[in-house]
Design an enzyme around this catalytic site. Structure first.
Site, PDB file in Angstrom:
ATOM      1  N   GLU A   8      -5.821  -5.909  -3.580  1.00  0.00           N
ATOM      2  CA  GLU A   8      -4.588  -6.276  -4.283  1.00  0.00           C
ATOM      3  C   GLU A   8      -3.392  -6.116  -3.366  1.00  0.00           C
ATOM      4  O   GLU A   8      -3.499  -5.564  -2.267  1.00  0.00           O
ATOM      5  CB  GLU A   8      -4.397  -5.359  -5.512  1.00  0.00           C
ATOM      6  CG  GLU A   8      -4.243  -3.888  -5.097  1.00  0.00           C
ATOM      7  CD  GLU A   8      -4.058  -2.916  -6.252  1.00  0.00           C
ATOM      8  OE1 GLU A   8      -4.578  -3.154  -7.348  1.00  0.00           O
ATOM      9  OE2 GLU A   8      -3.361  -1.897  -6.026  1.00  0.00           O
TER      10      GLU A   8
ATOM     11  N   HIS B  46       1.243  -5.772  -3.911  1.00  0.00           N
ATOM     12  CA  HIS B  46       2.347  -5.632  -4.872  1.00  0.00           C
ATOM     13  C   HIS B  46       3.604  -5.226  -4.127  1.00  0.00           C
ATOM     14  O   HIS B  46       3.543  -4.857  -2.950  1.00  0.00           O
ATOM     15  CB  HIS B  46       1.983  -4.593  -5.948  1.00  0.00           C
ATOM     16  CG  HIS B  46       1.143  -3.455  -5.447  1.00  0.00           C
ATOM     17  ND1 HIS B  46       1.627  -2.521  -4.561  1.00  0.00           N
ATOM     18  CD2 HIS B  46      -0.156  -3.105  -5.662  1.00  0.00           C
ATOM     19  CE1 HIS B  46       0.651  -1.649  -4.279  1.00  0.00           C
ATOM     20  NE2 HIS B  46      -0.439  -1.993  -4.918  1.00  0.00           N
TER      21      HIS B  46
ATOM     22  N   HIS C 105       2.493   2.413  -1.358  1.00  0.00           N
ATOM     23  CA  HIS C 105       1.649   3.574  -1.636  1.00  0.00           C
ATOM     24  C   HIS C 105       1.737   4.548  -0.466  1.00  0.00           C
ATOM     25  O   HIS C 105       1.772   4.131   0.696  1.00  0.00           O
ATOM     26  CB  HIS C 105       0.166   3.190  -1.733  1.00  0.00           C
ATOM     27  CG  HIS C 105      -0.227   2.390  -2.925  1.00  0.00           C
ATOM     28  ND1 HIS C 105       0.094   2.730  -4.207  1.00  0.00           N
ATOM     29  CD2 HIS C 105      -0.991   1.271  -3.025  1.00  0.00           C
ATOM     30  CE1 HIS C 105      -0.438   1.845  -5.041  1.00  0.00           C
ATOM     31  NE2 HIS C 105      -1.100   0.946  -4.345  1.00  0.00           N
TER      32      HIS C 105
ATOM     33  N   CYS D  29      -2.885   9.381  -4.059  1.00  0.00           N
ATOM     34  CA  CYS D  29      -2.015   8.212  -3.925  1.00  0.00           C
ATOM     35  C   CYS D  29      -0.721   8.458  -4.670  1.00  0.00           C
ATOM     36  O   CYS D  29      -0.722   8.671  -5.882  1.00  0.00           O
ATOM     37  CB  CYS D  29      -2.712   6.965  -4.472  1.00  0.00           C
ATOM     38  SG  CYS D  29      -1.676   5.490  -4.368  1.00  0.00           S
TER      39      CYS D  29
HETATM   40 MN    MN Z   1      -2.351  -0.789  -4.849  1.00  0.00          MN
END
Ligand code: MN
Length: 154
Positions: free
Chosen positions: A64, A66, A70, A118
């Site tokens: 993924e 975005h 992170h 995370c």
């Molecule tokens: Mn992610």
């Protein structure tokens, strides 16, 4: 409401007192395998959340990207990480920064569990999945094709 003082003891088995081991994501919402999620810190005071994700051997997180970033620390085991167009080995205590709009995926590729902390913004955009076209572009790179199919690097 003010934050209250609290110690949650480590169970020794990558669990923490009163922290629930939850599904990684809603089943069927995205591709993933054999991965669990524990939310360690999520008080609104922080404006961020710290989660612990763990994959069983052979498991993987969703491929993924975005707008949010992170901050990752590997906490358990070894595995592979796809970052943009690079596949890199990761191991316990390595730090991984995932910049906005970077394709990323973790895989417990080494026959052992892979767990990582995370940190993420509490308010964040929804992850985007690769389109067929984007997947084709990624798979055109032999190292990434091997990674995505769970094979050793060519
Ligand atoms: Mn992610």
């Amino acid at each position: 409401m003010a934050l209250r003082n609290l110690i949650r003891k480590f169970s020794g088995a990558f669990g923490w007192a009163e922290v629930e081991r939850m599904p990684y994501k809603e089943e069927g919402s995205a591709p993933f395998k054999a991965i669990s999620r524990q939310v360690l810190f999520a008080d609104p005071v922080f404006k961020c959340e710290l989660r612990y994700f763990e994959m069983e051997p052979g498991g993987y997180s969703t491929l993924e990207r975005h707008e949010h970033a992170h901050a990752v620390m590997i906490l358990r085991g070894r595995g592979l990480c796809l970052l943009d167009t690079e596949v890199r080995p990761v191991a316990s205590h390595d730090l991984v920064t995932i910049a906005p709009m970077t394709w990323h995926q973790f895989r417990a590729s080494e026959g052992e569990p892979l767990g990582f902390l995370c940190m993420v913004n509490a308010e964040r955009d929804r992850p985007l999945l690769p389109s067929e076209h984007e997947l084709k572009r990624l798979r055109a790179m032999p190292e990434i094709a091997a990674f995505l199919e769970g094979r050793s690097a060519p």
